[in-house]
Design a protein around this motif. Structure first.
Motif, mmCIF file in Angstrom:
data_model
loop_
_atom_site.group_PDB
_atom_site.id
_atom_site.type_symbol
_atom_site.label_atom_id
_atom_site.label_comp_id
_atom_site.label_asym_id
_atom_site.label_seq_id
_atom_site.Cartn_x
_atom_site.Cartn_y
_atom_site.Cartn_z
ATOM 1 N N UNK A 1 21.909 23.533 67.488
ATOM 2 C CA UNK A 1 21.615 23.848 66.089
ATOM 3 C C UNK A 1 20.608 24.994 66.045
ATOM 4 N N UNK A 2 20.786 25.919 65.123
ATOM 5 C CA UNK A 2 19.841 27.021 64.984
ATOM 6 C C UNK A 2 18.430 26.492 64.769
ATOM 7 N N UNK A 3 17.446 27.182 65.365
ATOM 8 C CA UNK A 3 16.064 26.696 65.310
ATOM 9 C C UNK A 3 15.586 26.458 63.889
ATOM 10 N N UNK A 4 15.869 27.401 62.976
ATOM 11 C CA UNK A 4 15.353 27.242 61.625
ATOM 12 C C UNK A 4 15.998 26.053 60.925
ATOM 13 N N UNK A 5 17.278 25.800 61.185
ATOM 14 C CA UNK A 5 17.935 24.635 60.603
ATOM 15 C C UNK A 5 17.317 23.344 61.147
ATOM 16 N N UNK A 6 17.048 23.304 62.444
ATOM 17 C CA UNK A 6 16.393 22.130 63.026
ATOM 18 C C UNK A 6 15.031 21.900 62.403
ATOM 19 N N UNK A 7 14.307 22.989 62.175
ATOM 20 C CA UNK A 7 12.975 22.857 61.574
ATOM 21 C C UNK A 7 13.068 22.314 60.150
ATOM 22 N N UNK A 8 13.955 22.889 59.341
ATOM 23 C CA UNK A 8 14.057 22.488 57.936
ATOM 24 C C UNK A 8 14.437 21.020 57.810
ATOM 25 N N UNK A 9 15.416 20.576 58.598
ATOM 26 C CA UNK A 9 15.826 19.172 58.545
ATOM 27 C C UNK A 9 14.734 18.287 59.146
ATOM 28 N N UNK A 10 14.122 18.746 60.222
ATOM 29 C CA UNK A 10 13.103 17.943 60.893
ATOM 30 C C UNK A 10 11.899 17.650 60.015
ATOM 31 N N UNK A 11 11.441 18.640 59.268
ATOM 32 C CA UNK A 11 10.299 18.401 58.377
ATOM 33 C C UNK A 11 10.655 17.365 57.309
ATOM 34 N N UNK A 12 11.869 17.461 56.774
ATOM 35 C CA UNK A 12 12.290 16.476 55.782
ATOM 36 C C UNK A 12 12.400 15.079 56.379
ATOM 37 N N UNK A 13 12.946 14.995 57.583
ATOM 38 C CA UNK A 13 13.092 13.705 58.247
ATOM 39 C C UNK A 13 11.725 13.104 58.575
ATOM 40 N N UNK A 14 10.769 13.942 58.956
ATOM 41 C CA UNK A 14 9.416 13.448 59.239
ATOM 42 C C UNK A 14 8.799 12.829 57.986
ATOM 43 N N UNK A 15 8.973 13.462 56.853
ATOM 44 C CA UNK A 15 8.420 12.910 55.612
ATOM 45 C C UNK A 15 9.132 11.618 55.217
ATOM 46 N N UNK A 16 10.424 11.590 55.423
ATOM 47 C CA UNK A 16 11.198 10.382 55.107
ATOM 48 C C UNK A 16 10.643 9.187 55.888
ATOM 49 N N UNK B 1 10.441 25.545 64.962
ATOM 50 C CA UNK B 1 9.796 26.613 64.200
ATOM 51 C C UNK B 1 8.974 27.523 65.104
ATOM 52 N N UNK B 2 8.304 26.928 66.070
ATOM 53 C CA UNK B 2 7.471 27.721 66.981
ATOM 54 C C UNK B 2 8.327 28.605 67.877
ATOM 55 N N UNK B 3 9.501 28.109 68.281
ATOM 56 C CA UNK B 3 10.416 28.924 69.078
ATOM 57 C C UNK B 3 10.822 30.170 68.307
ATOM 58 N N UNK B 4 11.046 29.999 67.026
ATOM 59 C CA UNK B 4 11.463 31.133 66.194
ATOM 60 C C UNK B 4 10.288 32.048 65.842
ATOM 61 N N UNK B 5 9.167 31.464 65.418
ATOM 62 C CA UNK B 5 8.075 32.267 64.854
ATOM 63 C C UNK B 5 7.039 32.685 65.892
ATOM 64 N N UNK B 6 6.917 31.934 66.979
ATOM 65 C CA UNK B 6 5.916 32.243 67.983
ATOM 66 C C UNK B 6 4.598 31.542 67.706
ATOM 67 N N UNK B 7 3.673 31.579 68.674
ATOM 68 C CA UNK B 7 2.375 30.913 68.517
ATOM 69 C C UNK B 7 1.395 31.762 67.720
ATOM 70 N N UNK B 8 0.284 31.160 67.369
ATOM 71 C CA UNK B 8 -0.798 31.877 66.703
ATOM 72 C C UNK B 8 -1.387 32.921 67.649
ATOM 73 N N UNK B 9 -1.644 34.115 67.117
ATOM 74 C CA UNK B 9 -2.317 35.161 67.889
ATOM 75 C C UNK B 9 -3.821 34.926 67.760
ATOM 76 N N UNK B 10 -4.363 34.130 68.665
ATOM 77 C CA UNK B 10 -5.765 33.743 68.550
ATOM 78 C C UNK B 10 -6.727 34.917 68.677
#
Length: 587
Positions: A274-289, A310-319
């Motif tokens: 599954x595309x990373x962003x799709x996994x993220x969007x569904x995962x956040x909803x499932x976590x709240x459920x 989401x992190x795979x797609x967006x990357x980590x924080x640039x500290x």
């Protein structure tokens, strides 16, 4: 599909619009067989094949049309459209440029070139091409739509709205024009207007998925949970793989999910294809459920999957970059900096900036404030950030806008900000708040524009705050939100900057602790109202009865009376998320 008014193409498009792709393909093949040297027939067949997903054969027919009629701009335009449908936008753009070399007044060619350049990230080239298409024919609704999207990307929202209005005017049956216009009104906080337009788009096309999804989000903003859930189900009936609708549905649902939907969500989250962003969007909803059902281990597992995707797609924080930014702000925005600019900006004391980490109680604070008849909450306004970004060059950071404004410029920008702050607010208000939490980075600019403004700083237990952020579907550019170590680092930098503002910012600041507010609502509400210079009004204690739109992740919590379930919530997750306590052990 029309590229010049061909009757054949019009007939084929009518068949496709009715969903009769097989008949369209049969008719197109018949025309080619009957007239094998007719470029129009080959061009038509190529378009039908492309619409059917037959990319290789579509490309052969499109090239054949160019061989049969190399001086016909429609041949090259048709080839370009086939290439664009196959995702080959650079090759498509070359075909559209060939079209325009043959006929510079070919409006379709300019429109298609603009669309291809937009896909390639050439915004200026796309803007110029689309504008040229409209100069040749200003009745092209699709061109107005594309131009509007470009203007949204550039932050020119008022101009974008005008484009969407023109699109709807020239094609009243174009549902997409209304839904895109509705989206922009929603961004500006004009939620009732957005609702009307989304409903209009669905009246034109009951199967318009974007219209159903947009209406669902709008009804959430208005506190209409059942209506929103119904809209998300309408989306999922038409497009079962719509990850965002599934995530929103699960996040909002108070009852038990249908087993099939729940299984679909779990499969999407666990399937790494599954595309990373799709996994993220569904995962956040499932976590709240699962969180709502106190199924903490399941909620943690869904949250881990969502944040990893989401992190795979967006990357980590640039500290290092964040630390350097805070160092630069602290080193530049000293007491002397503000003294030298004490005559900048406007003298009004109406603006109130509510800041803090996201999920720290900023929405609750604004709801309490907004229940007072002399006070108003404008929501999360993007305007201060836009002014900051527009005021610096490519090599500068937005916070530096505060250092570059002269006296007259500061007053011009303050007027611009006030117009956004007061938009849709009643007249005669004592204070109006802007609750964009991350404006704590822009408080120097706020002080330069409004030297008599007030600051409300919302704070919360760091572990509860981090957990709440981690479980929320923030935009991908909030890279600190997907990892507890990054969240701890971000929190430390935020605290460092707020400590500097307490000492050097020449604006009055009230600090509200979330845990104290939920334990003593009236006491903290009275502190807030007194700080804002208003007389006490008991309606502030009934904030949850307000009918105002709320466009933040906290929209459902603030529609309920004060509750304490979110205090020390992190402890329930300690067995499943040990890295949370470890990351914040030293804070």
């Amino acid at each position: 599909m029309s590229d010049g008014g061909s009757g054949l193409l019009d007939d084929l498009q009518a068949l496709l619009d009715r969903g009769d792709g097989a008949q369209a393909l049969s008719l197109a093949r018949q025309q080619v067989a009957a007239s094998p040297q007719d470029a129009t027939a080959s061009r038509a067949l190529s378009q039908v094949l492309a619409a059917a997903g037959e990319a290789a054969e579509a490309l052969r027919e499109a090239k054949r049309a160019c061989e049969l009629a190399p001086d016909d701009p429609r041949s090259w335009s048709g080839l370009g459209r086939v290439l664009a449908l196959d995702g080959r936008h650079a090759d498509a753009a070359q075909c559209f440029q060939e079209t325009l070399q043959i006929d510079p007044r070919h409006a379709d060619g300019w429109h298609n070139l603009g669309t291809a350049l937009k896909k390639l990230g050439d915004r200026q080239g796309a803007f110029d091409a689309l504008k040229q298409a409209l100069l040749l024919d200003d009745r092209r609704a699709e061109t107005w739509l594309n131009l509007g999207s470009l203007l949204v990307d550039a932050g020119q929202f008022e101009d974008a709205i005008e484009c969407y209005e023109r699109a709807a005017q020239h094609d009243p049956g174009l549902s997409g024009a209304r839904s895109r216009l509705a989206q922009q009104y929603s961004v500006q906080g004009k939620v009732q207007r957005a609702e009307t337009l989304f409903r209009e788009s669905l009246g034109l096309d009951p199967d318009h998925v974007d219209g159903w999804f947009g209406l669902g989000r709008t009804l959430e903003d208005l506190g209409q949970a059942e209506g929103a859930l119904g809209c998300y189900l309408q989306v999922l009936q038409r497009k079962p793989g719509h990850a965002q609708a599934l995530g929103q549905y699960l996040a909002l649902l108070r009852g038990e999910a249908e087993p099939a939907l729940l299984q679909r969500a779990r499969q999407a989250v666990s399937d790494h294809s599954t595309l990373e962003e799709a996994r993220a969007l569904v995962g956040y909803g499932l976590a709240k459920y699962h969180d709502r059902r106190q199924e903490h281990a399941l909620a943690a597992a869904a949250g881990l999957a969502a944040n990893q995707a989401r992190r795979t797609r967006a990357g980590p924080l640039d500290r290092p970059a964040l630390s350097a930014r805070v160092d630069a702000i602290i080193g530049t925005c000293t007491a002397e900096f503000f003294r030298s600019r004490r005559h900048h900006g406007l003298g009004t004391d109406q603006p109130v900036f509510i800041v803090g980490l996201p999920r720290s109680g900023t929405t609750l604070t604004e709801q309490i404030l907004s229940a007072h008849p002399l006070l108003h909450g404008a929501g999360e306004l993007p305007e201060l950030g836009r002014i900051a970004a527009a005021g610096v060059g490519a090599e500068q950071e937005p916070w530096q806008a505060a250092t570059l404004l002269g006296v007259e410029q500061s007053r011009e920008q303050a007027q611009k900000y006030l117009a956004a702050l007061r938009d849709s607010a009643p007249r005669g208000l004592l204070r109006i708040s802007d609750k964009s939490p991350l404006n704590f980075f822009n408080l120097a600019l706020a002080a330069v524009l409004f030297p008599h403004a007030r600051i409300v700083h919302c704070r919360r237990d760091a572990r509860d705050n981090a957990l709440s952020i981690w479980m929320e579907n923030f935009s991908p550019d909030q890279r600190y939100a997907t990892d507890f170590d990054d969240l701890a680092f971000f929190t430390a930098q935020y605290r460092r900057l707020m400590a500097h503002w307490r000492e050097h910012l020449p604006l009055p600041m009230l600090e509200l602790q979330y845990e104290e507010t939920v334990a003593d609502l009236e006491g903290q509400a009275r502190r807030l109202v007194e700080f804002l210079g208003a007389p006490w009004d008991s309606r502030c204690l009934q904030f949850h009865q307000s009918g105002r739109a709320v466009q933040t992740p906290s929209r459902w919590q603030v529609r309920q009376p004060i509750y304490t379930q979110s205090v020390a919530r992190w402890k329930a997750y300690e067995p499943s998320l040990p890295s949370l306590a470890q990351a914040f052990a030293s804070l």
